[in-house]
Scaffold this motif. Structure first.
Motif, PDB file in Angstrom:
ATOM      1  N   ALA A   1      43.295  43.463  40.903  1.00 31.21           N
ATOM      2  CA  ALA A   1      41.974  44.096  40.952  1.00 31.21           C
ATOM      3  C   ALA A   1      40.901  43.121  40.488  1.00 31.21           C
ATOM      4  CB  ALA A   1      41.960  45.356  40.092  1.00 31.21           C
ATOM      5  N   TYR A   2      41.206  42.373  39.435  1.00 30.88           N
ATOM      6  CA  TYR A   2      40.221  41.404  38.915  1.00 30.88           C
ATOM      7  C   TYR A   2      39.923  40.335  39.956  1.00 30.88           C
ATOM      8  CZ  TYR A   2      37.670  38.564  35.579  1.00 30.88           C
ATOM      9  OH  TYR A   2      36.680  37.869  34.955  1.00 30.88           O
ATOM     10  N   VAL A   3      40.959  39.764  40.538  1.00 37.27           N
ATOM     11  CA  VAL A   3      40.783  38.686  41.516  1.00 37.27           C
ATOM     12  C   VAL A   3      40.056  39.187  42.753  1.00 37.27           C
ATOM     13  CG1 VAL A   3      42.021  37.102  43.038  1.00 37.27           C
ATOM     14  CG2 VAL A   3      42.751  37.366  40.664  1.00 37.27           C
ATOM     15  N   ALA A   4      40.260  40.460  43.096  1.00 36.45           N
ATOM     16  CA  ALA A   4      39.575  41.047  44.250  1.00 36.45           C
ATOM     17  C   ALA A   4      38.102  41.328  43.979  1.00 36.45           C
ATOM     18  CB  ALA A   4      40.275  42.331  44.677  1.00 36.45           C
ATOM     19  N   GLY A   5      37.653  41.104  42.746  1.00 40.84           N
ATOM     20  CA  GLY A   5      36.247  41.285  42.412  1.00 40.84           C
ATOM     21  C   GLY A   5      35.904  42.645  41.850  1.00 40.84           C
ATOM     22  N   ASP A   6      36.906  43.498  41.617  1.00 42.26           N
ATOM     23  CA  ASP A   6      36.656  44.836  41.090  1.00 42.26           C
ATOM     24  C   ASP A   6      36.939  44.847  39.593  1.00 42.26           C
ATOM     25  OD1 ASP A   6      36.324  47.506  40.611  1.00 42.26           O
ATOM     26  OD2 ASP A   6      37.528  48.177  42.321  1.00 42.26           O
ATOM     27  N   GLY A   7      36.019  44.289  38.839  1.00 41.07           N
ATOM     28  CA  GLY A   7      36.200  44.181  37.410  1.00 41.07           C
ATOM     29  C   GLY A   7      36.304  45.517  36.701  1.00 41.07           C
ATOM     30  N   GLU A   8      35.576  46.506  37.188  1.00 38.99           N
ATOM     31  CA  GLU A   8      35.617  47.822  36.550  1.00 38.99           C
ATOM     32  C   GLU A   8      36.987  48.459  36.700  1.00 38.99           C
ATOM     33  OE1 GLU A   8      33.405  49.373  34.560  1.00 38.99           O
ATOM     34  OE2 GLU A   8      32.422  47.411  34.635  1.00 38.99           O
ATOM     35  N   HIS A   9      37.571  48.344  37.908  1.00 38.47           N
ATOM     36  CA  HIS A   9      38.904  48.898  38.115  1.00 38.47           C
ATOM     37  C   HIS A   9      39.934  48.128  37.293  1.00 38.47           C
ATOM     38  CE1 HIS A   9      42.125  51.076  39.889  1.00 38.47           C
ATOM     39  NE2 HIS A   9      42.557  50.091  40.669  1.00 38.47           N
ATOM     40  N   ALA A  10      39.780  46.813  37.229  1.00 34.99           N
ATOM     41  CA  ALA A  10      40.690  46.010  36.415  1.00 34.99           C
ATOM     42  C   ALA A  10      40.612  46.436  34.943  1.00 34.99           C
ATOM     43  CB  ALA A  10      40.354  44.526  36.549  1.00 34.99           C
TER      44      ALA A  10
END
Length: 317
Positions: A239-248
Motif C-alpha cells: 500500500a505504501y509503495v502504491a502511494g496510498d499512505g493512509e491505507h498503509a
C-alpha cells in the motif's frame, strides 16, 4: 555483428532488491537437532505468504548457536530448496576478516543474492576502529561479486555514523545495502541517503518492522522483519509503495500489536511459536541456553495473532 553500443551488448544492470525480506528461523527438532524437512516447510510457507525474498542465518535465525557445519548445511539446504524462486540473503558475519570473506564466497557459490554482515566485534569490549572496519569490508568486497548489506544493529556495540556508512558505500564496490536498526532509525536513514546518493542502493528497515512507516517515510525501500507474517507486512508495504499512505498507516495500526508483541515480549521465539501453532513446523524449540517461552507469553502472542488471521496460523492445517 551487433553494434558495440546496442542493447544486446550492453552489460546487464544488477537487480535492485526491494520489499519484504523476512528472516527465516533455523528449525530444530525437540532434541535440538537440525530439522531440515521442517526448514524446507518454513521456507515454503514464507514464500507462499508473499515474501519478496528471504534472509537466513541471521541473529533471529540463532546463527550464533550453530556450528560451522550446521551453517553450511542450512545454507545449502535452503538455497537448493528455494531454487531461485526468490532472492536469498545469507548472513556471513564473523569477527575474522578472512573467515567472513570465506563464508561470503561460499554463500555466493551456493546461490546467495547478497550477504549481510555486521561490523567486526566480540563480546562487550572488543571493537575495531573505523580504519579497521573499512579494511574489513574492503577485503570481503574484493572476495565476492554480490552486494553486501551492512547490518547496523545495537548488538554489535559499534557506532557507525551515517557519514561513515556513506563513505563505505562510496569507497567499496559491493557495499550498497544497509539495514538500520539503531535508535532514531528514520533520521539515520534520511541522513545516509542524503550523504551517500546513488551509492546507497538499498536503505532498509529492520527490527521486526517496529519503525516501519517512519523508516519508509525517510526513504527505506526494503524491510527485514521476523518470518511469521510476511503476508501482513506485505500489505502495509505494498500500500505504501502504491502511494496510498493512509491505507498503509491504517494497516500498520492493525498489525502493530503483533509486531510489538514479537519485538518487545518474545523476540526470535515468536516466529517459531506461530509456525508451530499453524502446523508449519513440528517444534518451536530454541537452543539452550534460551529458555522455553513462558506459557502465558505464548498465550498472549497467539491471542494477538488470532485477531489478524495471518496465514501462518492456517498454512499447515
Amino acid at each position: 555483428m551487433p553494434r558495440l553500443d546496442s542493447p544486446a551488448s550492453a552489460p546487464a544492470s544488477p537487480p535492485v532488491y526491494k520489499g519484504v525480506f523476512p528472516v527465516a528461523p533455523t528449525v530444530f527438532d525437540d532434541q535440538g537437532r537440525l530439522d531440515l524437512a521442517g526448514q524446507r516447510r518454513a521456507i515454503d510457507f514464507m514464500i507462499d505468504a508473499g515474501s519478496n525474498g528471504l534472509c537466513i542465518l541471521a541473529n533471529f535465525s540463532e546463527q550464533f548457536a550453530l556450528t560451522d557445519d550446521e551453517r553450511r548445511e542450512v545454507q545449502d539446504t535452503v538455497l537448493d530448496h528455494v531454487a531461485g524462486r526468490v532472492p536469498v540473503i545469507v548472513t556471513t558475519t564473523h569477527f575474522g576478516t578472512d573467515i567472513c570473506a570465506a563464508r561470503s564466497r561460499a554463500a555466493e557459490a551456493a546461490g546467495a543474492a547478497m550477504v549481510m554482515i555486521m561490523p567486526p566485534y566480540h563480546g562487550a569490549t572488543i571493537r575495531v576502529n573505523e580504519r579497521g572496519i573499512h579494511e574489513f569490508f574492503s577485503r570481503v568486497s574484493d572476495a565476492i561479486a554480490i552486494p553486501i548489506m551492512i547490518q547496523d544493529a545495537p548488538v554489535s556495540g559499534t557506532s557507525l555514523s551515517a557519514a561513515f556508512l556513506a563513505t563505505l558505500a562510496r569507497d567499496i564496490a559491493q557495499v550498497s545495502y544497509f539495514k538500520i536498526e539503531t535508535a532514531q532509525a528514520a533520521a539515520k536513514l534520511r541522513e545516509l541517503i542524503a550523504l551517500g546518493g546513488d551509492a546507497i542502493v538499498g536503505p532498509w528497515d529492520g527490527e521486526e518492522a517496529i519503525t516501519l512507516i517512519p523508516d519508509f517515510d525517510a526513504g527505506a525501500t526494503g524491510a527485514m522483519t521476523g518470518g511469521a507474517y510476511p503476508d501482513g507486512i506485505r500489505r502495509i508495504v505494498d500500500a505504501y509503495v502504491a502511494g496510498d499512505g493512509e491505507h498503509a498507516a491504517a494497516l500498520y495500526q492493525e498489525w502493530l500489536p503483533l509486531i510489538n508483541y514479537e519485538n518487545r515480549q518474545c523476540g526470535l521465539a515468536a516466529c517459531k511459536a506461530l509456525m508451530k501453532e499453524g502446523g508449519v513446523i513440528g517444534s518451536d524449540l530454541t537452543r539452550h541456553p534460551f529458555a522455553p517461552m513462558h506459557p502465558a507469553t505464548r498465550d498472549g502472542l497467539l491471542k494477538v495473532a488470532r485477531r489478524l488471521d495471518p496465514m501462518v496460523l492456517r498454512w499447515g492445517k
